[in-house]
Design an enzyme around this catalytic site. Sequence first.
Site, PDB file in Angstrom:
ATOM      1  CB  SER A 146      45.057  44.507  31.918  1.00 29.54           C
ATOM      2  OG  SER A 146      45.963  44.035  33.130  1.00 29.54           O
ATOM      3  CG  ASP A 386      46.807  45.834  40.893  1.00 28.18           C
ATOM      4  OD1 ASP A 386      48.190  45.771  40.133  1.00 28.18           O
ATOM      5  OD2 ASP A 386      45.888  46.556  40.031  1.00 28.18           O
ATOM      6  CG  HIS A 389      46.983  46.922  36.965  1.00 26.81           C
ATOM      7  ND1 HIS A 389      46.276  46.002  37.449  1.00 26.81           N
ATOM      8  CD2 HIS A 389      46.246  46.684  35.354  1.00 26.81           C
ATOM      9  CE1 HIS A 389      46.419  45.018  37.089  1.00 26.81           C
ATOM     10  NE2 HIS A 389      46.414  45.128  34.824  1.00 26.81           N
TER      11      HIS A 389
END
Length: 414
Positions: A146, A386, A389
Amino acid sequence: MRTLLSVDRRRYLFPAALASLLFIGSLKIILENIKTIHLTDAFFWPQRTEHRVVRRPITVSDDETIERSCNIFQGKWVWDNQSHPLYTEESCPLLVKQVTCQKNGRPDSSYQNWKWQPDGCNLPRFNALKLLEILRDKRLMFVGDSVQRSMFDSMVCLVQSVIPEGKRSLQKVPPRKIFRAEEYNASIEFYWAPFLVESISDHATNHTVMKRLVRLDSISNHSKQWEGVDILVYESYVWWMYKPTINATYGNLDNVQEYNVTTAYRLAMETWAKWIESSISSHVQKVFFMTMSPTHLWNWEWKKGDGGNCFGESQPIQRPYWGTGSNLDIMGIVKDVLGQLRVNVRLLNITQLSEYRKDGHTSVYGERKGKLLTKEQQSDPKNYADCIHWCLPGVPDTWNEILYAVLLQDYRKF
């Protein structure tokens, strides 16, 4: 600079919330985008036909040329609210919710205005039309997890605005995403392969497994999708780092053993390297390997912390820094394997420059289990932030600026 010469268990002890974001959040990105933005009758990649479009020469000026003596990966971040960001959330409707931090309530936007300034030279200003001309009749594919998908999303945003409506398309065919520039007969693609070699996490929409199992000597299911691709950009790191050990097979599928992660990573990279050497034609194909994207899970590493993480950070680190989110052993393995290759694979060493950007992560302004965080969850960054990311526009745009600079340099040579 802080260095760790042995594996520190803290690297593997990602908070449960972050682990969930990494795996379940990535599922949402692909599911949300199953619908095609614009369909065309063309197939997914450029066709080699007798009617190739004639390449239109582009001009590369001296200030777009990087001196060979310049290390573009060594430098500093400088404030630039004139030329950066290179696009906005509003100008790129293809962005997904996980990365649109402004739309998701992030109160500051300064993370978008930092430009990477190498020591001794300048990166050329990104020119979407020039890149598309370089990609005419070609396929550019990003391969990885990702984090690598964010580089794909960034590149699509960097070029899509200069392509007329009806002349571009975005199609989702898991484990691939394909952006097509019809007039250029070019494609920018993403291929989901978090370990590069085969694993039980290879299904792009059903890969959330807590007990990983990797086939360290098997890559054929993936590699048949890479054959003939003109420009390949690989990345694989964070999925390996969940625990100090990983379940894997080598040779006999029935013989599952627990491997030290660094041992397993080297074996996987060697399997990948064998395919590269047997399948890549350096005179017509270009291959890049991107080093690890750092995490910023513990703020005590860059300041006198309070047990927090990347939440609330709005400025880059302005001093030499290397966090425990980047594993030096893994970095060494990548350099060893690439150094032994007979095929030219160029290293995109984005780790150190990204280490400084503790401010660039999605933090609490992303998604969890496919939904934006609630106000209650946002008020608990220790469990919900998070720090893996990145927001877009943001740090992955710089990775693509560097890739563009190298491709432009190559184009000028010929």
